[in-house]
Design an enzyme around this catalytic site. Sequence first.
Site, mmCIF file in Angstrom:
data_model
loop_
_atom_site.group_PDB
_atom_site.id
_atom_site.type_symbol
_atom_site.label_atom_id
_atom_site.label_comp_id
_atom_site.label_asym_id
_atom_site.label_seq_id
_atom_site.Cartn_x
_atom_site.Cartn_y
_atom_site.Cartn_z
ATOM 1 N N CYS A 132 7.722 -0.514 -1.122
ATOM 2 C CA CYS A 132 6.787 0.429 -0.739
ATOM 3 C C CYS A 132 7.652 1.716 0.021
ATOM 4 O O CYS A 132 7.644 3.373 -0.634
ATOM 5 C CB CYS A 132 5.419 0.783 -0.312
ATOM 6 N N CYS A 133 8.115 1.357 1.065
ATOM 7 C CA CYS A 133 8.868 2.095 1.980
ATOM 8 C C CYS A 133 10.374 2.593 1.282
ATOM 9 O O CYS A 133 10.745 3.883 1.345
ATOM 10 C CB CYS A 133 9.259 1.448 3.235
ATOM 11 N N CYS A 217 2.958 6.915 8.125
ATOM 12 C CA CYS A 217 2.241 7.035 7.154
ATOM 13 C C CYS A 217 0.618 6.397 7.205
ATOM 14 O O CYS A 217 0.167 5.083 7.785
ATOM 15 C CB CYS A 217 2.387 6.040 5.218
ATOM 16 N N CYS A 220 -0.432 2.886 6.988
ATOM 17 C CA CYS A 220 0.438 1.833 8.116
ATOM 18 C C CYS A 220 0.228 2.206 9.661
ATOM 19 O O CYS A 220 1.242 1.508 9.770
ATOM 20 C CB CYS A 220 1.379 2.068 7.338
ATOM 21 N N CYS A 245 11.227 0.611 9.223
ATOM 22 C CA CYS A 245 10.959 0.614 7.536
ATOM 23 C C CYS A 245 11.886 0.942 6.783
ATOM 24 O O CYS A 245 12.792 1.700 6.020
ATOM 25 C CB CYS A 245 10.217 2.254 7.691
HETATM 26 S S1 SF4 Z 1 4.304 3.275 5.838
HETATM 27 FE FE1 SF4 Z 1 3.561 1.923 4.699
HETATM 28 S S2 SF4 Z 1 2.568 3.370 2.871
HETATM 29 FE FE2 SF4 Z 1 4.719 4.640 4.031
HETATM 30 S S3 SF4 Z 1 5.932 4.193 2.517
HETATM 31 FE FE3 SF4 Z 1 6.201 2.388 4.475
HETATM 32 S S4 SF4 Z 1 4.394 1.041 3.094
HETATM 33 FE FE4 SF4 Z 1 4.474 2.890 1.828
#
Ligand code: SF4
Length: 251
Positions: A132-133, A217, A220, A245
């Site tokens: 996701c990151c 985010c 998170c 991340c």
């Molecule tokens: S911090 Fe969480 S929502 Fe944001 S990109 Fe990474 S996993 Fe995805």
Amino acid sequence: MTSSLLSSRSTPAKATEQNALASADFAAKLASTQALLQRAAAEFKPLTQASSLGAEDVVITHLINSLQLDIPVFVLETGSLHTETLALLERTQAHSRAPIKVFRPVHESVIQFVRDKGQDAMYQSIELRKACCNVRKLEPLSRALNGQKAWITGLRQEQSPARAEVPLLDESEVLSKNLYKFNPLASWTWGDVWHYIAENQVDYNPLHDQFFPSIGCAPCTRAISLGEEFRAGRWWWEDEAAKECGLHVKG
Ligand code: SF4
């Protein structure tokens, strides 16, 4: 070394009142930070600041503006930021002398990731969280840094054990990416950051008033409790060692 972040949960107070506490050598630190930014602007072109709109980053943007440096700022708008962060982004765009560029993930990639892995994939495994990151942060970051000679971040040594050795000028990506990274607040304490914000009345994310020292985010990030470490509210369901991340992980 980590900060003592909270004095009391039972005493509602602005983050400035909670945290502003200048080091004895703050004036010297500030002068050397200003000199470093001026040197970076003069010698490293093109140069940009990466801002998450967190406390450290609003300090750096304020310094860039007050020193009238020609350093554009970029923000990764991941599509999952808090409304408070988005509102601060709007205000910063409206008031900053330095241009504020916004980089967003590829819409189709986000749609596909959510369709394939689910809206809450980040909680299922570290691999999916990193995926996701990758979609929401790292790909836009690579576009933001494309063609840059150097970038500026708000990393501080005090933030976590993984950041304890953060240097003022990181040359570790020069060979692989021809990219220098300045960390002008590397030696600043959390108290220094908030002292600067309070002294200069810098606009900041109101989530900091609600015990969010580190803001990412929305899915998170959570508030921290008395005695918890600085980054305890980031990816809190993971082991400490996994908590980056990818933006500042050395490959
Ligand atoms: S911090 Fe969480 S929502 Fe944001 S990109 Fe990474 S996993 Fe995805």
